[in-house]
Structures are given as C-alpha cells and as structure tokens.
Scaffold this motif. Structure first.
Motif, PDB file in Angstrom:
ATOM      1  N   TRP A  90      11.260 -53.138  23.068  1.00 48.66           N
ATOM      2  CA  TRP A  90      10.159 -52.221  22.802  1.00 48.66           C
ATOM      3  C   TRP A  90       8.866 -52.677  23.454  1.00 48.66           C
ATOM      4  N   ARG A 152       9.330 -45.151  18.241  1.00 40.94           N
ATOM      5  CA  ARG A 152      10.553 -44.866  17.493  1.00 40.94           C
ATOM      6  C   ARG A 152      11.702 -44.511  18.416  1.00 40.94           C
ATOM      7  N   THR A 155      12.948 -47.755  20.170  1.00 41.09           N
ATOM      8  CA  THR A 155      13.650 -48.659  19.261  1.00 41.09           C
ATOM      9  C   THR A 155      14.877 -48.012  18.626  1.00 41.09           C
ATOM     10  N   THR A 157      14.967 -46.323  15.846  1.00 41.59           N
ATOM     11  CA  THR A 157      14.919 -46.363  14.386  1.00 41.59           C
ATOM     12  C   THR A 157      14.915 -44.946  13.807  1.00 41.59           C
ATOM     13  N   PRO A 158      15.388 -44.777  12.569  1.00 40.11           N
ATOM     14  CA  PRO A 158      15.499 -43.429  11.977  1.00 40.11           C
ATOM     15  C   PRO A 158      14.141 -42.758  11.814  1.00 40.11           C
ATOM     16  N   TRP A 161      12.215 -42.566   8.124  1.00 48.04           N
ATOM     17  CA  TRP A 161      11.449 -43.724   7.663  1.00 48.04           C
ATOM     18  C   TRP A 161       9.961 -43.523   7.940  1.00 48.04           C
ATOM     19  N   TYR A 162       9.651 -43.083   9.148  1.00 48.07           N
ATOM     20  CA  TYR A 162       8.252 -42.930   9.562  1.00 48.07           C
ATOM     21  C   TYR A 162       7.595 -41.742   8.861  1.00 48.07           C
ATOM     22  N   ARG A 215      19.866 -43.949  24.133  1.00 49.87           N
ATOM     23  CA  ARG A 215      19.196 -42.923  23.348  1.00 49.87           C
ATOM     24  C   ARG A 215      19.714 -41.538  23.734  1.00 49.87           C
ATOM     25  N   ASP A 220      17.396 -38.349  19.447  1.00 50.06           N
ATOM     26  CA  ASP A 220      16.157 -39.125  19.495  1.00 50.06           C
ATOM     27  C   ASP A 220      15.007 -38.397  20.172  1.00 50.06           C
TER      28      ASP A 220
END
Length: 260
Positions: A90, A152, A155, A157-158, A161-162, A215, A220
C-alpha cells in the motif's frame, strides 16, 4: 464526423426518453391538479431544448473524456507503482492516494449541485454560512474519502469496515453538533455525488481495481462513491463543532478579560 453525429443523435434520443417523464409530470400537475396555465411557454420550451442538448453533450463528454482520463490516470499511476515495487504494497501507491485526493477536491469544488446548495444556504442563513466555506469543507471531506477509498482498493480490505466506522463517527458528531447545521451537513453528502464527481471518481475506482494485481473491478472497483458521500458529512460537522468550540472559547476569554 458522421460517426460523431450518429453518437450525438443516439445520445439525444436517450436523453429525450429520460427527460420526457419529468416534463409530463410537471405539465400534468400544473394543468390537471393546480388547474393553472403554463407561464412563459416560450421560455419553458426554449429551456427544455437547452436542457436536452446540454445533457446530451454532457453525457458524450463523460464517455469521450472524463471516463477515459480517469481510467488512464489510474493505469499510469499503478503501472509506475508496480514498476517501483513489483509486489502490491500500500505504501508504494502514495501517488494514487495523492491524485485521488486532488481530483476529489477539484471535482467537488466544481460540482454545480453543491454550488447551488451553498448559495442557498448562504442566502437563508443571512451570511452565517459561507457558500465558499461550505464548498471547501465538503471538498476536503471528499478528498479524504476518495483517497481512503483508493487505499481500500489497493489493500483489498472489506468496504463495510470503513463505511460502518465512518457512520458511527457521523452519529457521534450529530449529537455533538448544533441542530441548525446537521440537515445541511447531511445534504452536503448527497449533493456532492452528482454530475461532475461521480463519473470521474467511478472511473478512477474501476481503473485502479483493474490495474492492481489481485483486485476485481466488480468487487473492489465500486465503493468510492460511498466514501465521497459520507466523508463530506464528517468534514462539515467537524468544521461546525470546531467553529462552535472556538467561538465559545473566544467569548469565555473576552469575559475573563473584562472581569477585574
């Protein structure tokens, strides 16, 4: 030239199909429900034609310019990061985050819907809410949100979460803010994701997801618009809370200086 005219004609027909229901509803309510004639029919007709032409040209501009530019920039930035790193890390994509913040800020400042809301807010509040101040606060929120959204994507990531964490912050800020600023802050998040911001940000997300190894553009690539919607609410509420606290501190200091 002929191909361009064909594209313009097709886009104009699609735009006419989409706009016609709006015009029909307005005319039916004006004539059938309110039972009043249409004022300034010539102006309405001229304005409708201009709307059709403007929307058609705008949609063509999106397809021919904004979408390709966003995807090209994302591809070039990710290629440079990949050449420097060789693996997905990242921290190697800092240029992408910087570009995302810059393009998010610039598109938001130029957003017509936000300009209209800012001017109305300044008019209704008697100048207490600055149109430019509101636009800058919202633009900073979009810049931070889009940059974090690109992080995001890189990376993997889900997304929930954010977004869940962001709305928890918004809920806390809502209880801490004055009631007069909360509706405006919530509306600011909606008007931001409009005609200028959405195409560029969406193209950026899809282009970035397509060029980062591992990705998926479908999984994503989407989601940046959600960041661009919630973070302006946070920035406007945060600005209001900070300004209110500073004003209270200033008044307290003035009272202390006046007292012997």
């Amino acid at each position: 030239m002929r191909e361009s005219l064909i594209i313009f004609g097709e886009t104009l027909l699609y735009t006419l199909r989409d706009v016609t229901p709006i015009v029909v509803i307005l005319v039916v309510f004006q004539l059938g429900v309110l039972r009043r004639g249409l004022p300034n029919i010539t102006g309405i007709a001229t304005g409708s034609v201009m709307v059709l032409l403007g929307l058609a040209l705008f949609l063509i501009g999106l397809e021919q310019a904004l979408f390709p530019i966003g995807e090209t920039m994302a591809r070039q930035l990710t290629e440079e990061a990949g050449a420097l790193a060789g693996a997905v890390r990242w921290e190697d994509y800092w240029l992408v985050y910087l570009f995302a913040a810059a393009i998010g800020f610039a598109t938001t400042v130029a957003e017509p819907a936000l300009i209209a809301v800012g001017l109305k807010a300044e008019e209704v509040s008697g100048g207490a809410v600055s149109a430019w101040g509101l636009r800058i606060a919202v633009a900073l929120g979009v810049a931070a949100g889009v940059s974090l959204g690109c992080f995001r994507i890189v990376t993997g990531t889900p997304l929930p979460w954010y977004i869940v964490a962001a709305y928890i912050v918004v809920i806390v800020q809502t209880y801490l803010s004055s009631r007069t600023i909360v509706p405006l802050a919530y509306d600011s998040g909606g008007v931001t994701t409009s005609t200028v911001t959405v195409p560029v940000v969406a193209a950026l997300g899809l282009g970035l997801a397509a060029n980062v190894p591992g990705r998926s553009p479908l999984i994503d690539g989407f989601g940046l618009i959600a960041f661009a919607s919630v973070f302006p609410i946070m920035s406007v509420l945060g600005y209001a809370i900070t300004a209110e606290r500073v004003e209270r501190w200033r008044k307290r200091r003035e009272r202390q200086e006046v007292q012997p």
